[in-house]
Write an enzyme that holds these catalytic residues in place. Structure first.
Site, mmCIF file in Angstrom:
data_model
loop_
_atom_site.group_PDB
_atom_site.id
_atom_site.type_symbol
_atom_site.label_atom_id
_atom_site.label_comp_id
_atom_site.label_asym_id
_atom_site.label_seq_id
_atom_site.Cartn_x
_atom_site.Cartn_y
_atom_site.Cartn_z
ATOM 1 N N ASP A 137 -11.299 -58.604 -25.444
ATOM 2 C CA ASP A 137 -10.697 -57.740 -26.564
ATOM 3 C C ASP A 137 -12.215 -57.786 -27.514
ATOM 4 O O ASP A 137 -13.345 -57.920 -26.826
ATOM 5 C CB ASP A 137 -9.944 -58.961 -27.356
ATOM 6 N N HIS A 164 -9.098 -52.234 -28.618
ATOM 7 C CA HIS A 164 -9.639 -53.546 -28.609
ATOM 8 C C HIS A 164 -10.755 -54.085 -27.449
ATOM 9 O O HIS A 164 -10.865 -55.005 -26.865
ATOM 10 C CB HIS A 164 -8.320 -54.385 -28.164
ATOM 11 N N GLU A 211 -2.500 -51.157 -30.746
ATOM 12 C CA GLU A 211 -3.521 -51.079 -31.796
ATOM 13 C C GLU A 211 -4.755 -50.250 -31.784
ATOM 14 O O GLU A 211 -5.925 -50.643 -32.100
ATOM 15 C CB GLU A 211 -3.920 -52.447 -32.535
HETATM 16 C C1 ACM Z 1 -0.626 -57.768 -30.183
HETATM 17 O O1 ACM Z 1 -0.326 -58.536 -30.778
HETATM 18 N N1 ACM Z 1 -1.631 -56.748 -30.875
HETATM 19 C C2 ACM Z 1 0.033 -57.247 -28.999
#
Ligand code: ACM
Length: 616
Positions: free
Chosen positions: A193, A267, A334
């Site tokens: 991440d 991410h 995201e």
């Molecule tokens: C997530 O909680 N962004 C998968």
């Protein structure tokens, strides 16, 4: 008079013994369970016997766990298939047992205990149910019973985010040890991440030399100071490949598949900090320590350059070799696409492939990844954003922004794991925010227990099961991970394993209380927040603040104060449904729960101005 008292006391003791005996304190509740008369009593001669060499590990595991639970040291012996030990505990693989793959039969009589299954997985779960019957107080008696059990879902997952905070391999193994008690069988490791890359990739050493480390910070996530020039990146860590192999083997012995997640194309700041050419902006960034950066630092892999896909090929070649599980999770959530829009390579990619917007570019990215994984013999799974711009043909989907993504994917014949944030996000706080460690929002135990993974109108064959996700922005230690996991994961375990019709909140809570004692005995941390009061503020017709109180579980008393003293059984007792108005000039409300005359919940202290802000 004295006789009456003795008789009453005896009756009470009998009642308690009977009431206890009638409970089968197993989580998740078995599909069929019937208590019989009598007990099996463990003695010095009790032996654990197994009929097949493949059960050697399980027999040793059973013996070691009994020792740790109750100090009994039982011998272990192998037989030749047809033999059994008529004074002991028999673990028997038997092809004739007719249950689902992970099902088992468990029989306890006064003479022997027999656990049978057609598979070693089923036998493992039979052993888990049996171990839950072992008393932890030195008592040697196990109630006679018959159990025939099998799971509702084949996917019973938990996720641990090892990027936002790093957990050692030994800690991950401890999680495996804990989750299998409750029959979870998949552990997703969120390995990458913005805040850290945690997996050694031999051909890309910077991922762990640079990407696994960030500047040390504590305090509120997203409110922290960004890295300063010249500051040493001293917090972090990563798993070398040998550790991963060891973990995978450890988990496999315990019937757990490790699902690796490499979260892309968004991410990805840790990867970009390691190799700046991976981003569209090509700028240099530092691994994020929990400060705000979205839309400022470019954390998205470039979808235009071929070098990105060469990088991914290298990463997933090594990932596919390390993790034998059929799925690889590629994240997909995201993804900030602002830098793609300014990127010439991305625009060319869109023109060349007739892609009309950034969502279609993301879909192109994921579809290429699916092909790449298929070449390595793996199936792709992603978060529900992989629907945007068109889902890859054979992708499986993990639904997190509610159930909608999962429903859409299942209706399009894709396999789905349900992990909606409003029911299954274990990073959310579990009681009143004034006394819980701060995170994003609220998810109480009773709401988790109300989770149903198969929505109406969806073909259940596409729902593989469900998963609880423990994101660790606000979880810096393994002890805190345990606090967030238990007892909410008891609820998830029951939802994923037991028949839907078995949901019974009071019964679940009484078993939960028994199991919390077992966790205590094993020094495993957990939350007792479900004992706390629930404070519900609102406004009356004249706009004045009023307060109502309730609890998650039945039969608690609630005492409160407005006068800046601590509440106890001498302060006012709340009557169910009562609307408390605020005494003139009061500034602080305090509340505590009791059961049977004893305090049981935590004191909650909250300024009335803060309570007023909660009214919508
Ligand atoms: C997530 O909680 N962004 C998968």
């Amino acid at each position: 008079m004295i006789y009456k008292r003795i008789i009453f006391t005896l009756l009470l003791i009998c009642f308690c013994v009977l009431a206890n005996a009638q409970n089968i304190n197993i989580i998740p509740m078995p599909k069929k369970a019937e208590l019989k008369n009598g007990f099996f009593t463990i003695n010095e001669k009790t032996t654990i016997f197994y009929n097949d060499p493949q059960l050697e590990f399980l027999a040793g595991y059973t013996s070691a766990t009994i020792k740790s639970l109750n100090k009994f040291q039982l011998a272990v012996k192998q037989g030749n298939g047809t033999q059994r030990n008529t004074q002991g505990i028999n673990l028997i693989i038997d092809g004739k047992v007719r249950t689902a793959k992970e099902g088992y039969l468990l029989s306890v009589s006064s003479k022997e205990i027999t656990i049978k299954s057609a598979t070693s997985q089923g036998l493992f779960y039979g052993v888990q149910s049996f171990l839950q019957l072992i008393p932890i107080n030195g008592d040697r008696k196990i109630p006679a019973l018959e159990i025939a059990d099998e799971p509702r879902f084949s996917w019973r997952g938990l996720l641990l985010d090892v990027s936002r905070h790093f957990f050692t391999i030994d800690e991950v193994k401890r999680l495996v040890d804990q989750m299998v008690i409750y029959k979870f069988n998949i552990l997703q490791l969120h390995l990458t991440d913005d805040q850290g890359w945690r997996l050694e990739i031999k051909k890309l050493p910077n991922l762990t030399k640079v990407g696994a480390w960030r500047v040390p910070r504590t305090g509120l996530w997203w409110d922290r100071e960004c890295p300063k020039d010249g500051e040493e990146a001293s917090y972090g860590g990563f798993y070398i490949q040998e550790e991963i192999k060891d973990l995978v083997a450890y988990a496999a012995k315990r019937n757990v598949n490790i699902l690796p997640e490499i979260d892309i194309p968004g991410h990805s700041l840790a990867a970009i900090a390691s190799y700046p050419w991976l981003s569209s902006s090509k700028m240099t960034f530092k691994v994020n320590p929990g400060c705000k950066f979205y839309g400022i630092d470019d954390n998205t892999l470039c979808a235009g350059k071929e070098s990105t896909f060469e990088f991914l090929n290298t990463v997933f070649t090594e990932v596919a070799e390390l993790f034998p599980f059929e799925y690889i999770h590629i994240g997909g959530d995201e993804c900030y696409k602002g830098f793609w829009k300014k990127c010439e390579d991305c625009r060319k990619r869109m023109n060349d492939n007739g892609l009309k917007d950034a969502n279609e570019l993301q879909s192109y990215f994921i579809k290429r990844l699916e092909k790449l994984l298929q070449e390595k013999g793996k199936k792709l799974m992603g978060w529900d954003e992989i629907l945007e711009g068109g889902i890859a043909p054979n992708a499986a989907l993990m639904s997190w922004r509610g159930m909608e993504g999962g429903i859409a994917a299942a209706k399009a014949n894709h396999h789905v794991v349900m992990s909606p944030n409003d029911f299954a996000y274990l990073d959310l706080y579990q009681g009143d925010p004034t006394i819980e460690p701060p995170t994003y929002s609220l998810l109480r135990l009773n709401k988790v227990y109300a989770f149903e993974p198969v929505p109406e109108g969806v073909d259940s064959t596409f729902i593989l099961g469900g998963q609880g996700n423990l994101w660790t922005e606000s979880v810096p230690t393994f002890r805190q991970a345990e606090y967030m996991l238990w007892p909410r994961s008891f609820a998830l375990a029951e939802i994923f394993w037991s028949p839907k019709s078995f949901r019974n909140w009071p019964d679940f809570i009484s078993r939960t209380e028994v199991h919390l004692e077992r966790l205590s005995q094993s020094d495993i941390n957990y939350s007792r927040s479900f004992f706390d009061a629930i404070i519900t503020p609102s406004k009356d017709g004249s706009g004045n603040l009023i307060i109502q109180l309730s609890t998650e579980i039945e039969e608690l008393e609630i005492y409160y104060t407005f006068d800046n003293t601590y509440p106890d059984h001498h302060t006012p007792l709340y009557k169910k449904g009562e609307k408390l108005s605020i005494p003139k000039d009061a500034d602080t409300f305090r509340v505590i729960t009791y059961r049977n005359g004893q305090p049981i919940g935590k004191i909650i202290t909250i300024p009335l101005v803060d309570l007023a802000k909660r009214v919508k």
